[in-house]
Design a protein around this motif. Structure first.
Motif, mmCIF file in Angstrom:
data_model
loop_
_atom_site.group_PDB
_atom_site.id
_atom_site.type_symbol
_atom_site.label_atom_id
_atom_site.label_comp_id
_atom_site.label_asym_id
_atom_site.label_seq_id
_atom_site.Cartn_x
_atom_site.Cartn_y
_atom_site.Cartn_z
ATOM 1 N N ILE A 186 -120.774 -26.953 -27.126
ATOM 2 C CA ILE A 186 -120.262 -27.410 -28.419
ATOM 3 C C ILE A 186 -120.813 -28.785 -28.762
ATOM 4 O O ILE A 186 -121.286 -29.029 -29.877
ATOM 5 C CB ILE A 186 -118.728 -27.418 -28.416
ATOM 6 C CG1 ILE A 186 -118.182 -25.981 -28.362
ATOM 7 C CG2 ILE A 186 -118.190 -28.138 -29.656
ATOM 8 C CD1 ILE A 186 -116.678 -25.895 -28.328
ATOM 9 N N CYS B 47 -120.665 -20.880 -31.496
ATOM 10 C CA CYS B 47 -119.453 -20.755 -30.668
ATOM 11 C C CYS B 47 -119.122 -19.289 -30.385
ATOM 12 O O CYS B 47 -118.755 -18.932 -29.262
ATOM 13 C CB CYS B 47 -118.269 -21.433 -31.367
ATOM 14 S SG CYS B 47 -118.352 -23.239 -31.392
ATOM 15 N N TYR C 12 -114.891 -23.008 -36.948
ATOM 16 C CA TYR C 12 -115.409 -23.391 -35.634
ATOM 17 C C TYR C 12 -114.493 -24.386 -34.941
ATOM 18 O O TYR C 12 -114.527 -24.524 -33.709
ATOM 19 C CB TYR C 12 -116.815 -23.971 -35.766
ATOM 20 C CG TYR C 12 -116.876 -25.461 -35.965
ATOM 21 C CD1 TYR C 12 -116.851 -26.340 -34.874
ATOM 22 C CD2 TYR C 12 -116.928 -26.015 -37.246
ATOM 23 C CE1 TYR C 12 -116.895 -27.713 -35.057
ATOM 24 C CE2 TYR C 12 -116.974 -27.384 -37.432
ATOM 25 C CZ TYR C 12 -116.955 -28.225 -36.329
ATOM 26 O OH TYR C 12 -116.986 -29.579 -36.519
ATOM 27 N N PHE D 272 -112.505 -23.505 -31.872
ATOM 28 C CA PHE D 272 -113.201 -23.398 -30.592
ATOM 29 C C PHE D 272 -113.178 -24.716 -29.818
ATOM 30 O O PHE D 272 -113.346 -24.708 -28.601
ATOM 31 C CB PHE D 272 -114.647 -22.945 -30.815
ATOM 32 C CG PHE D 272 -114.779 -21.472 -31.053
ATOM 33 C CD1 PHE D 272 -114.739 -20.576 -29.996
ATOM 34 C CD2 PHE D 272 -114.929 -20.971 -32.335
ATOM 35 C CE1 PHE D 272 -114.854 -19.211 -30.208
ATOM 36 C CE2 PHE D 272 -115.043 -19.612 -32.564
ATOM 37 C CZ PHE D 272 -115.000 -18.729 -31.497
ATOM 38 N N SER E 109 -112.143 -24.612 -26.110
ATOM 39 C CA SER E 109 -113.001 -25.100 -25.035
ATOM 40 C C SER E 109 -112.198 -25.861 -23.984
ATOM 41 O O SER E 109 -112.570 -25.885 -22.810
ATOM 42 C CB SER E 109 -114.114 -25.995 -25.601
ATOM 43 O OG SER E 109 -113.594 -27.208 -26.109
#
Length: 264
Positions: free
Chosen positions: A24, A49, A106, A109, A113
């Protein structure tokens, strides 16, 4: 030399566990420095992602059960993002087809993560928890911490009271982990602080590359206020409590599993 070798082993395990966050951050940097045609930057980040998540499951780096946990965090994070952007806490100023009410998809994510890191590190370091509190204390505490991210805009911010409550609930809880065949341990509360601090550092990197923007960064980038560590600390606690609770439930459903050991 043994201490140095163990430190290198520990660092390597942490680096492998951070694979999703690293991708990322690398994507944020690359798309910031090198314009990519055809789609807005936020949409490229979403596609990257999604591709990374598919690859991690397909390659076996993440299990399907871990994917369920990560998806849960994606939804929890997205809900928080929608509310915080609406309240003006931060913004996503760039254009994107995948933005919903000002929030690019996004962004979920980035929360996912964190869950990916916890799941990976848990498995690689063979994490075990000693004197884990009962569900009746853990679940309400996690719910109160998460709700405070919303309610403090309308009511008193009780984050410091919640932090004190965390210390009270987990003061006897230790986390143990294995490096090179040797087991180590540390107070669970200390692990919360360390993870929260490193996420604050990651937040500075992310805002530098335009992942999102705080109001005081609209003219030029500057270091995120150190007080944000408390927010990340509480978010890490919620993340850890959810992962630990789900793994405990899974362990009780499959007693033969070696995935986690909770000792009374």
């Amino acid at each position: 030399m043994r201490v140095l070798l163990q430190f290198i082993r520990f660092g390597w395990g942490q680096a492998l566990s951070c694979l999703f966050p690293v991708v990322i951050f690398a994507s944020l940097a690359i798309t910031k420095l090198i314009p990519i045609p055809w789609l807005p930057r936020y949409d490229w980040l979403l596609l990257i992602c999604l591709a990374m998540q598919w690859w991690m499951v397909h390659s076996g780096l993440e299990t399907r059960d871990e994917l369920k946990v990560i998806t849960l965090f994606h939804l929890i994070g997205l809900a928080l993002e929608l509310f915080k952007v609406h309240m003006g806490s931060w913004s996503y100023p760039e254009e994107g087809y995948s933005k919903v009410f000002g929030v690019p998809l996004y962004s979920g994510f980035m929360y996912a993560s964190v869950a990916s890191y916890l799941c990976q590190a848990w498995r690689r370091l063979k994490v075990e928890l000693v004197r884990w509190p009962p569900f009746s204390m853990v679940v309400p505490l996690a719910a109160m911490i998460y709700l405070n991210f919303f309610t403090h805009h309308y009511w008193v911010d009780v984050r410091w009271w919640l932090s004190a409550l965390v210390l009270l609930v987990f003061w006897r809880t230790w986390v143990t982990y294995e490096v090179g065949g040797t087991r180590y341990r540390m107070p669970l509360a200390l692990s919360f602080v360390l993870i929260g601090f490193f996420i604050w550092i990651a937040e500075n990197v992310a805002t530098f590359f335009g992942a999102w923007e705080y109001p005081d960064q609209s003219v030029s980038w500057q270091i995120v206020h150190f007080g944000k560590v408390s927010s990340w600390l509480l978010l890490v606690i919620v993340s850890f409590l959810i992962v630990a609770t789900l793994k405990l439930v899974k362990d009780r459903q499959t007693p033969a599993s070696k995935d986690i050991s909770i000792q009374g």
